[in-house]
Design an enzyme around this catalytic site. Sequence first.
Site, short mmCIF file in Angstrom:
data_model
loop_
_atom_site.label_atom_id
_atom_site.label_comp_id
_atom_site.label_asym_id
_atom_site.label_seq_id
_atom_site.Cartn_x
_atom_site.Cartn_y
_atom_site.Cartn_z
N ASP A 575 -10.51 3.86 7.63
CA ASP A 575 -9.39 4.80 7.56
C ASP A 575 -9.86 6.15 7.06
O ASP A 575 -10.49 6.23 6.01
CB ASP A 575 -8.33 4.30 6.56
N HIS A 670 7.78 6.07 8.33
CA HIS A 670 8.40 6.74 7.16
C HIS A 670 9.91 6.62 7.19
O HIS A 670 10.58 6.97 6.22
CB HIS A 670 7.99 8.22 7.13
N1 GLN Z 1 -4.78 1.09 6.00
C1 GLN Z 1 -3.87 1.92 5.27
C2 GLN Z 1 -2.51 1.28 5.28
O1 GLN Z 1 -2.21 0.61 6.22
C3 GLN Z 1 -3.81 3.30 5.86
C4 GLN Z 1 -2.87 4.19 5.10
C5 GLN Z 1 -2.92 5.64 5.50
O2 GLN Z 1 -3.33 5.98 6.57
N2 GLN Z 1 -2.50 6.51 4.65
O3 GLN Z 1 -1.72 1.46 4.37
#
Ligand code: GLN
Length: 739
Positions: A575, A670
């Site tokens: 990520d 969100h």
């Molecule tokens: N792997 C993280 C999650 O699923 C990625 C979060 C993010 O991109 N901020 O929470």
Amino acid sequence: MQTHILGFPSIGSRRELKFALENFWAGKATLSDLEKTAENLKLESFRTQSDAGLSYVTAGDFSLYDRMLDTMFMLGLVPRRYTFGDMTKAEMYFAMARGDALRNLAALPMKKWFNTNYHYIVPEPDITFRQEPDFSKLTSDVSLAVEHGYAPKAVLIGPATFLALSNPVWIKNRWELMDELAEIYCAAIKQLPAECKFIQIDEPILCTELEKEAWLSFIPTHRKIKDAASDRKLMLTTYFGDPLLNMTPIYESGYDVIHLDITCIRHDMKDIISELPAHMSVSAGVVNGRNIWKTDTGRAKGLLDMLERRLGGERVMCASSCSLLHCPVDIRNENRLEGTLKNSMAFAVQKCRETAALPSHMAGASGTAVQYTAAKTEIATDRSPYSVRRKIQEETLCLPPLPTTTIGSFPQTQHIRSLRSRFKSGEISGETYESGIKKEIYDNIQRQIKLGLDVLVHGEPERNDMAEYFGENLEGFCFLENGWVQSYGSRCVKPPVIHGDVRRVKPITLKWIKYAASLTEKPVKAILTGPVTIAKWSFMREDIPQEAVWEQIALALRGEALELEQAGIPIIQIDEPAFVEAMPLGIEMHEHYFNDAVRCFRLVTSVLKDSTQVHTHMCYSEFDRIMPHIKRLDADVISIEAGRSEMGVLESFRRSGYKSGIGAGLYDIHSSRIPTATELSGKIDRILKYIPAEQVWINPDCGLKTRGWGETLSALQNMVTAAVLMRGRLKKKNEKAIG
Ligand code: GLN
Ligand code: ZN
């Protein structure tokens, strides 16, 4: 030499503002209780600055929620929908900040303030709707300082920065408003108490490439403001970057002082000041307002001395680089830090003293900068090109077309959080904690099997935060006890501190992911947080270059990735949600930044076998300008936040000839709204107009940790249904084509 800081944290050394706001919102305290707390915090900030010996105290920087929001009121630019006749000013203010359920009003969106982790509320100026400008907050804050016998410096966010950061939904060309704003700024300045002799206008937008209209309107606007200030000293403030591209409007503004963020100036200061108009002084931001380390006094003093020699003492001011809003309040609240480490740190209160004391500091040798010979580990070259890897991965993974997956986290329930806090406080044993987390992973896997997802995740129940968790499990990090920094409104974060060499001394996530994989025949994807994101969301050490720290983190993650691969985990996702956000403001630095960021990503992934599928995830949706760098990451699959202009994003990928997998966030995590299967299949249909089906992955736009289980399961079920439906259609279409 005069001294000042650009701003002080509003939140309070014990997060007093946070608790006062929450009590007020919960109806447990009145507005006047809240205002009393605010006044105490303002006075505390004045006292700290004055006791430190600074020449001015900064007034007008305190905010109950956010300074951009305050500025909207000052300018009379409250969006129409928040101005119901019966609403009080406080009701409008908090409705804009947080929404108003009773009146069915959503909050204004937030965005990150330049490349920091502070979020501001995005203004929506409207050419057809205006309220009376309201200077009461600014005036009363400055008057408060005067009444208490302090010498105030008034602070305002400048008009160019305000407009550049606003969302022009109600207006065709935001710069049309510049003239009018100039008048309002003039009026605001004219009614400041006479005792206020110094005014700071924040224009950090000058560190970016200005739009042409901004450039053209900048000089006349600021000249007007300068005239209105008459005999008061006026300072144009830049920070977070190097304003070198915009020196002409700065010099032409007629301002008395230009503030430069010395921590970000890449050019020789001698060149910058050689062009400085004779009427202009320099405020040198030598005390880093965004980090927690003591200033290298030798170096800072050396620079101040050089400026003083060339310009004379009256034309130089010593300052913090930016507002101290971005660092914690007081090191004296840290009781658990080891002595030498604590001794090397300075928070906002201490930085006021450093700033005040620097001019009288004896010039001396610069501090103990470690000689760092960057290892610059080579990227491995044994991974085959994508086209080759793709075939191998197709055979080993056996995924259907339009494979479905998630971004990694599942809901962090109250139960998980309490499990973690009981473990940390010693209330439950390591074994009890471990079996509790395993139970969560077990349930997550069963749920995903039932949903019919194709690539499963363990759900990240063990992670408090995606960066902090890695920090806690790596050497070289430490954690503050009260090092809170405002993220937005009442929300604070406590970033980890990188203080030494980063090393992996034990596996980080291996145990949990292996366990998840043991529960299913389906491929399980391991999720690691990438080096740039871990570094960006931490306080960085300053004694070695930033890219050297990234490299250390990358090598630690590489160790983890290799062990995951050995354990048979077929997919590894790195990520990098901060990949774009960590970008320096100055465009001339982008190439260098991306080279390092891409190199560190590939340090982790380039050692993996062709059969291991590398994913990456970014919470970002404007890829056009950075597409070449995204391609160089050479990931097998990228998942992105498609955002509202989903087609724009896909167009960037299509146009750039991107060949590997793309998971364009199918729905917005969100929001609590559950998208229907029909809606989602429609979306897939649109995606397929831009991207060939072989490249398309189906996933939500980010992790699900902030959501509840009910909505998560329904939304994912609809997502899988939509994918299955579209697969059927694709199959028919293909059969027709062949037949
Ligand atoms: N792997 C993280 C999650 O699923 C990625 C979060 C993010 O991109 N901020 O929470
Ligand atoms: Zn994300």
